[in-house]
Design an enzyme around this catalytic site. Structure first.
Site, PDB file in Angstrom:
ATOM      1  N   CYS A   2      49.880  35.204  50.799  1.00  0.00           N
ATOM      2  CA  CYS A   2      49.252  35.999  51.778  1.00  0.00           C
ATOM      3  C   CYS A   2      49.940  37.124  52.419  1.00  0.00           C
ATOM      4  O   CYS A   2      51.208  36.873  52.500  1.00  0.00           O
ATOM      5  CB  CYS A   2      48.380  34.922  52.930  1.00  0.00           C
ATOM      6  SG  CYS A   2      47.768  33.647  52.324  1.00  0.00           S
ATOM      7  N   ARG A  27      49.114  41.333  48.346  1.00  0.00           N
ATOM      8  CA  ARG A  27      49.794  40.140  48.569  1.00  0.00           C
ATOM      9  C   ARG A  27      48.599  39.035  48.428  1.00  0.00           C
ATOM     10  O   ARG A  27      48.851  37.977  48.288  1.00  0.00           O
ATOM     11  CB  ARG A  27      50.524  39.817  49.755  1.00  0.00           C
ATOM     12  CG  ARG A  27      51.872  40.539  49.841  1.00  0.00           C
ATOM     13  CD  ARG A  27      52.489  40.384  51.086  1.00  0.00           C
ATOM     14  NE  ARG A  27      52.966  39.095  51.330  1.00  0.00           N
ATOM     15  CZ  ARG A  27      54.106  38.641  50.953  1.00  0.00           C
ATOM     16  NH1 ARG A  27      54.977  39.171  50.423  1.00  0.00           N
ATOM     17  NH2 ARG A  27      54.405  37.027  51.078  1.00  0.00           N
ATOM     18  N   TRP A  74      45.400  35.335  50.056  1.00  0.00           N
ATOM     19  CA  TRP A  74      45.144  34.757  48.840  1.00  0.00           C
ATOM     20  C   TRP A  74      44.771  33.154  48.825  1.00  0.00           C
ATOM     21  O   TRP A  74      45.932  32.708  49.062  1.00  0.00           O
ATOM     22  CB  TRP A  74      46.327  35.127  48.076  1.00  0.00           C
ATOM     23  CG  TRP A  74      46.191  34.822  46.377  1.00  0.00           C
ATOM     24  CD1 TRP A  74      46.567  33.813  45.862  1.00  0.00           C
ATOM     25  CD2 TRP A  74      45.605  35.474  45.442  1.00  0.00           C
ATOM     26  NE1 TRP A  74      46.457  33.754  44.504  1.00  0.00           N
ATOM     27  CE2 TRP A  74      45.789  35.010  44.288  1.00  0.00           C
ATOM     28  CE3 TRP A  74      44.905  36.631  45.661  1.00  0.00           C
ATOM     29  CZ2 TRP A  74      44.982  35.634  43.277  1.00  0.00           C
ATOM     30  CZ3 TRP A  74      44.408  37.595  44.582  1.00  0.00           C
ATOM     31  CH2 TRP A  74      44.361  36.746  43.340  1.00  0.00           C
ATOM     32  N   ASN A 100      51.340  32.066  56.262  1.00  0.00           N
ATOM     33  CA  ASN A 100      51.444  32.426  54.626  1.00  0.00           C
ATOM     34  C   ASN A 100      52.361  31.398  54.142  1.00  0.00           C
ATOM     35  O   ASN A 100      53.378  30.965  54.822  1.00  0.00           O
ATOM     36  CB  ASN A 100      52.335  33.866  54.302  1.00  0.00           C
ATOM     37  CG  ASN A 100      52.529  33.793  52.958  1.00  0.00           C
ATOM     38  OD1 ASN A 100      51.579  33.284  51.925  1.00  0.00           O
ATOM     39  ND2 ASN A 100      53.685  34.329  52.714  1.00  0.00           N
ATOM     40  N   GLY A 101      51.846  30.378  53.161  1.00  0.00           N
ATOM     41  CA  GLY A 101      52.471  29.314  52.780  1.00  0.00           C
ATOM     42  C   GLY A 101      51.732  28.191  52.208  1.00  0.00           C
ATOM     43  O   GLY A 101      50.337  28.095  52.151  1.00  0.00           O
ATOM     44  N   GLU A 483      53.876  34.598  22.582  1.00  0.00           N
ATOM     45  CA  GLU A 483      54.027  35.281  24.011  1.00  0.00           C
ATOM     46  C   GLU A 483      54.925  36.547  23.829  1.00  0.00           C
ATOM     47  O   GLU A 483      54.715  37.647  24.582  1.00  0.00           O
ATOM     48  CB  GLU A 483      54.240  34.496  24.866  1.00  0.00           C
ATOM     49  CG  GLU A 483      54.409  34.889  26.450  1.00  0.00           C
ATOM     50  CD  GLU A 483      52.972  35.638  26.769  1.00  0.00           C
ATOM     51  OE1 GLU A 483      51.791  35.522  25.979  1.00  0.00           O
ATOM     52  OE2 GLU A 483      53.003  36.295  27.939  1.00  0.00           O
ATOM     53  N   LYS A 487      53.883  40.397  24.829  1.00  0.00           N
ATOM     54  CA  LYS A 487      54.541  41.175  25.803  1.00  0.00           C
ATOM     55  C   LYS A 487      54.790  42.560  25.323  1.00  0.00           C
ATOM     56  O   LYS A 487      54.563  43.572  25.902  1.00  0.00           O
ATOM     57  CB  LYS A 487      55.498  40.408  26.610  1.00  0.00           C
ATOM     58  CG  LYS A 487      55.143  39.378  27.309  1.00  0.00           C
ATOM     59  CD  LYS A 487      54.507  39.765  28.662  1.00  0.00           C
ATOM     60  CE  LYS A 487      53.207  39.204  29.192  1.00  0.00           C
ATOM     61  NZ  LYS A 487      52.096  38.575  28.821  1.00  0.00           N
ATOM     62  N   GLU A 490      52.116  44.991  24.434  1.00  0.00           N
ATOM     63  CA  GLU A 490      51.023  45.309  25.187  1.00  0.00           C
ATOM     64  C   GLU A 490      51.598  46.054  26.216  1.00  0.00           C
ATOM     65  O   GLU A 490      50.838  47.071  26.849  1.00  0.00           O
ATOM     66  CB  GLU A 490      50.290  44.186  25.982  1.00  0.00           C
ATOM     67  CG  GLU A 490      50.983  43.263  26.845  1.00  0.00           C
ATOM     68  CD  GLU A 490      50.330  42.095  27.492  1.00  0.00           C
ATOM     69  OE1 GLU A 490      49.016  42.592  27.966  1.00  0.00           O
ATOM     70  OE2 GLU A 490      50.817  40.995  27.472  1.00  0.00           O
ATOM     71  N   HIS A 506      57.188  31.814   3.534  1.00  0.00           N
ATOM     72  CA  HIS A 506      55.719  31.905   3.167  1.00  0.00           C
ATOM     73  C   HIS A 506      55.272  33.226   3.300  1.00  0.00           C
ATOM     74  O   HIS A 506      53.936  33.479   3.384  1.00  0.00           O
ATOM     75  CB  HIS A 506      55.027  30.649   3.862  1.00  0.00           C
ATOM     76  CG  HIS A 506      55.217  29.480   3.725  1.00  0.00           C
ATOM     77  ND1 HIS A 506      55.067  28.778   2.740  1.00  0.00           N
ATOM     78  CD2 HIS A 506      56.091  28.710   4.579  1.00  0.00           C
ATOM     79  CE1 HIS A 506      55.830  27.545   2.549  1.00  0.00           C
ATOM     80  NE2 HIS A 506      56.262  27.280   3.790  1.00  0.00           N
ATOM     81  N   LYS A 605      43.297  44.282  33.757  1.00  0.00           N
ATOM     82  CA  LYS A 605      43.750  43.049  34.365  1.00  0.00           C
ATOM     83  C   LYS A 605      43.005  41.653  33.942  1.00  0.00           C
ATOM     84  O   LYS A 605      43.299  40.768  33.601  1.00  0.00           O
ATOM     85  CB  LYS A 605      44.201  42.977  35.793  1.00  0.00           C
ATOM     86  CG  LYS A 605      44.923  41.796  36.428  1.00  0.00           C
ATOM     87  CD  LYS A 605      46.135  41.658  35.591  1.00  0.00           C
ATOM     88  CE  LYS A 605      46.794  40.219  35.765  1.00  0.00           C
ATOM     89  NZ  LYS A 605      48.012  40.011  35.046  1.00  0.00           N
TER      90      LYS A 605
HETATM   91  C1  AGP Z   1      48.243  39.223  29.211  1.00  0.00           C
HETATM   92  O1  AGP Z   1      49.450  39.655  29.321  1.00  0.00           O
HETATM   93  C2  AGP Z   1      47.145  39.910  28.832  1.00  0.00           C
HETATM   94  N1  AGP Z   1      46.848  40.970  30.035  1.00  0.00           N
HETATM   95  C3  AGP Z   1      45.826  38.984  28.617  1.00  0.00           C
HETATM   96  O2  AGP Z   1      46.072  38.685  27.242  1.00  0.00           O
HETATM   97  C4  AGP Z   1      45.539  37.929  29.317  1.00  0.00           C
HETATM   98  O3  AGP Z   1      46.162  36.842  29.106  1.00  0.00           O
HETATM   99  C5  AGP Z   1      44.059  37.619  28.898  1.00  0.00           C
HETATM  100  O4  AGP Z   1      43.147  38.469  29.045  1.00  0.00           O
HETATM  101  C6  AGP Z   1      43.349  36.272  29.673  1.00  0.00           C
HETATM  102  O5  AGP Z   1      43.224  36.627  30.897  1.00  0.00           O
HETATM  103  P1  AGP Z   1      43.031  35.540  32.037  1.00  0.00           P
HETATM  104  O6  AGP Z   1      44.176  34.456  31.900  1.00  0.00           O
HETATM  105  O7  AGP Z   1      42.740  36.154  33.318  1.00  0.00           O
HETATM  106  O8  AGP Z   1      42.033  34.807  31.402  1.00  0.00           O
END
Ligand code: AGP
Length: 610
Positions: A2, A27, A74, A100-101, A483, A487, A490, A506, A605
Site C-alpha cells: 500500500c 502501489r 492494495w 502498509n504491511g 516461461e 518472457k 512478449e 524428436h 495486463k
Molecule cells: C504474462 O507475462 C502475460 N502477461 C500473460 O501471459 C498472463 O500471464 C496471462 O494473461 C494470465 O493473466 P492472469 O494471471 O492475470 O490470469
C-alpha cells in the site's frame, strides 16, 4: 503493498495528502482515504475504488487542517470496500492509523481485543493497531504506540495521529519501507520518495524497529528501545517519474527485484519452522474429510500463470500423491474434461479477471467441484466465485510481463502442496520440514541471484540481435523453459520456444545451428546427466549454449563456456531461482532492442476478453 503519506507543517494538508496519494497510487489502488486533525477534531474520508472516487468526495467538503494522514490500499486482508479502506480508528475515534504491511497475528489480537470490549468496524489486520493504542494509551501517544508495537508480529510501516494527544504524527517501521521528509518547517512520512519529491528532496529512511515523532517544530527519532537517536538525511536526485519506479528504469525491472519481498510476504504467517508446518486453516475451509476425498486436481490458467500451474503439477503429485492435470483455460472450457464431483479445480491468475480462466472456472463449477483460486487481487471476479482463495501478496504488478506474481504463485503452490500433504499425511514430516527450511532460505538466495544480474546483462549485449532462441529444461524446470521463452517473446518480440530437453531428438534438434542460442536449465539433480547429454547434442551441432547451473557444479564448465551459477537449493525449489535470470535476460534484451518493456505491443495486463 500500500501507499501511506503523512504531513505536519504550514500548508493546508489535504492538497498535500492527495498529491502524495496520486504519486503512490501505483502501489495500490483498490481503495483510499485521508484523515485530518482540525483543532483536535478528527475528519476522516474513505472511498472504495480508485483515488478519483476519494477526490470526488472531498470536493463536497472544505476540509482545513495542517496535519493529516493518507493511504492508498492494495488489499491483503479484507475486501476492497469503504469500511476496509484506511485510515482506521479505535472505538471512540481518538486514534487513527494508516499502515502498509501484514500483521500476521491480527486474528489472535482481534479476538483478545473483542473480549476486552473493543468494537471492530473492518475486516482488516490494520484496525487492531488502533485498538491496541487505545488500550495502552495513558496520555502519551508515542508511548502507547511503542507499547502496541510490542504485540505485533509481521511487517508494518505506519503513521498514527490522535485527538487526545494532538499536533503530532507517530511513525514506525518494521519490514515495510517508510521515509521521513524534512521540509522547510514541514515534515512528511511516506512509503517512498515519489509522494513528497514535489516538496522536499531531503529524506531520512527509518530502519526496522525505529520510530519517529513529527510535530510542527521538527522530527525526533528513536531506536527500538525508545531511546532518542540521531539520523542523517540524504538528498534524492530522482525526478518524480523515476521515484514511482523507486529509481528503476522500468516497473518490470523493479518488480523482478521485488521478488525477495514477495516471497517473504507470501510466506508470512503461513509457515512455521519450529512447528515444522504450513498453516492455511484461516484460508482453506475444507477439513480432512473433504481433502481426503479429492480424487484429482485440475489446475487451469493462462500464460505465465499456466506455467506456474505446470510446476504445481510436479509438486502436488510428488508431495500429495494426487493425480494432477494442468490445462490452458481456453482449452479446458472447450474440451470435455472428466471432472468429477469430488475433484478439486485450482485456477491460477494474477489479475483475477482473465476471461478464459473465469469461463473455465464456471464450466468446472457446473460439475459441483471444489474450487480454489491462487490470485494477487483481493475480491477480483474469479476470487468471488471460488470456494477458497490463497492470495499471493505481491502488491500491484504494473509491468505487463508477469514476474513477481509468477514468483508468488510458485510459493503458494509449494505452501498448498505441503498443507494438503500434511492433512492427507501423504508425505514424511521430516521431508516436509526440510522443504520448509529451504523455503525460509529462499529470500536470501533470491537476493543473491538478483545481485548477479550484470552477468545476464552481458549475455543480452551479445545475443540481442538473434532472431530465434530455444529454452530447454526437464522435470520441474521444463515449465521454467516455457516461461523463459514466453518472457522473451512478449517483451523483446523474438521468436523463442521452451521445450522439454528430452524432446530435442524428436524434432527441435533440426533447428540447431551456429546462430541459435540454446538456454539450458541444468541444476544438479535426478535429471542432471540427461541434461548434460542434451547439452552435448547441441554443442555437437555448433549451437550456442548458455547454461543455468548450481553453485558447486564442478562438471559443467568443462562442457560449456557460458554458465550462470545459481545458489544451491532443493531440486524441487530450483524453479524459484532459475526463473530470475530468464526474466533478466528477456528484460535486458528487450531494453537493448528498444522495446516498450512495461507495455509491450499488442498485449494487455489483464485479458478480460476471450
Ligand atoms: C504474462 O507475462 C502475460 N502477461 C500473460 O501471459 C498472463 O500471464 C496471462 O494473461 C494470465 O493473466 P492472469 O494471471 O492475470 O490470469
Amino acid at each position: 503493498m500500500c501507499g501511506i503519506i503523512g504531513y505536519v507543517g504550514t500548508k493546508e494538508v489535504v492538497p498535500v495528502l492527495m498529491d502524495g496519494l496520486r504519486k503512490l497510487e501505483y502501489r495500490g489502488y483498490d481503495s483510499a482515504g485521508i484523515t485530518v486533525l482540525n483543532r483536535n477534531k478528527l475528519i476522516l474520508h474513505r472511498c472504495a475504488g480508485k483515488l478519483m472516487n476519494l477526490e470526488q468526495e472531498l470536493q463536497k467538503f472544505l476540509i482545513r487542517g495542517k496535519i493529516g494522514l493518507g493511504h492508498t490500499r492494495w488489499a491483503t486482508h479484507g475486501k476492497p470496500t469503504r469500511e476496509n479502506a484506511h485510515p482506521h480508528t479505535d472505538c471512540k475515534g481518538n486514534f487513527v492509523v494508516v499502515h502498509n504491511g501484514i500483521i500476521e497475528n491480527y486474528l489472535t489480537l482481534r479476538k483478545k481485543l473483542i473480549k476486552e470490549g473493543h468494537k471492530f468496524q473492518s475486516d482488516t489486520d490494520t484496525e487492531v493497531i488502533a485498538h491496541l493504542i487505545e488500550k495502552y494509551f495513558k496520555g502519551n501517544l508515542f508511548k502507547a504506540t511503542q507499547r502496541a508495537l510490542k504485540d505485533l508480529k509481521g511487517s508494518y510501516a505506519l503513521g498514527v495521529i490522535s485527538t487526545i494527544d494532538p499536533g503530532k504524527i507517530v511513525a514506525a517501521r518494521h519490514g515495510s519501507p517508510l521515509i521521513v521528509g524534512m521540509g522547510e518547517k514541514e515534515y512528511f512520512i511516506a512509503s517512498d520518495v515519489s509522494a513528497i519529491l514535489a516538496y522536499t528532496k531531503e529524506v531520512i529512511s527509518l530502519e526496522d524497529g525505529e520510530t519517529a515523532i513529527l510535530d510542527f517544530k521538527g522530527v525526533k527519532f528513536f531506536n527500538s528501545y525508545a531511546k532518542k537517536i540521531h539520523k542523517s538525511s540524504r538528498i534524492i536526485k530522482w525526478n518524480v517519474l523515476m521515484a514511482e519506479k523507486s529509481g528503476y528504469k522500468h516497473f518490470m525491472l523493479k518488480e523482478i527485484c521485488e521478488q525477495t519481498e514477495v516471497v517473504r510476504d507470501t510466506l508470512r504467517g503461513r509457515i512455521c519452522l519450529e512447528k515444522g508446518g504450513v498453516f492455511l486453516e484461516e484460508e482453506i475451509s475444507w477439513g480432512k474429510k473433504e481433502i481426503d476425498e479429492i480424487g484429482k486436481i485440475f489446475i487451469v490458467a493462462c500464460g505465465t500463470s499456466y506455467h506456474s500451474g505446470l510446476i504445481g503439477k510436479y509438486v502436488l503429485e510428488d508431495l500429495v500423491k494426487i493425480p494432477c492435470e494442468v490445462d490452458i483455460a481456453s482449452e479446458f472450457r472447450y474440451r470435455s474434461p472428466l471432472v468429477k464431483k469430488n475433484d478439486l479445480v485450482i485456477v491460477v491468475t494474477q489479475s483475477g479477471e482473465t476471461a478464459d480462466t473465469l469461463a473455465a472456472l464456471r464450466e468446472a463449477k457446473k460439475k459441483g467441484v471444489k474450487t480454489l483460486a491462487i490470485c494477487n487481487v483481493i475480491d477480483s471476479s474469479i476470487t468471488r466465485e471460488c470456494d477458497c482463495v490463497l492470495y499471493t501478496r505481491c502488491g500491484p504488478e504494473i509491468g505487463v510481463a508477469s514476474t513477481k506474481a509468477f514468483m508468488g504463485q510458485l510459493i503458494i503452490l509449494y505452501l498448498l502442496s505441503l498443507y494438503l500433504a500434511k492433512i492427507k499425511e501423504s508425505f514424511s514430516p521430516i521431508k516436509a520440514k526440510e522443504i520448509i527450511s529451504a523455503l525460509f532460505e529462499l529470500p536470501l538466495k533470491i537476493e543473491e541471484t538478483i545481485k548477479m544480474q550484470d552477468i545476464i546483462h552481458d549475455y543480452a549485449q551479445r545475443f540481442f540481435k538473434k532472431s530465434d532462441f530455444l529454452y530447454l529444461g526437464r522435470n520441474v524446470n521444463y515449465p521454467i523453459a516455457l516461461e523463459g521463452a514466453l518472457k522473451l517473446k512478449e517483451i523483446a518480440y523474438i521468436h523463442a520456444e521452451g521445450y522439454a530437453a528430452g524432446e530435442m531428438k524428436h524434432g527441435p534438434i533440426a533447428l540447431i545451428d551456429e546462430n541459435m542460442p540454446v538456454l539450458v536449465i541444468a541444476n544438479q539433480g535426478k535429471v542432471y546427466d540427461k541434461i548434460l547429454s542434451n547439452i552435448k547434442e547441441v554443442k555437437a551441432r555448433d549451437g550456442i549454449v548458455i547454461v543455468l547451473a548450481s553453485k558447486g557444479d564442478r562438471k559443467i564448465h568443462k562442457e560449456v563456456e557460458d554458465v550462470f551459477y545459481l545458489p544451491k537449493t532443493m531440486e524441487i525449489l530450483t524453479p524459484v531461482l532459475n526463473v530470475i535470470p530468464l526474466q533478466f535476460l528477456a528484460y535486458y534484451i528487450a531494453v537493448k532492442r528498444g522495446c516498450d518493456v512495461d507495455q509491450p505491443r499488442n498485449l494487455a495486463k489483464s485479458v478480460t476478453v476471450e
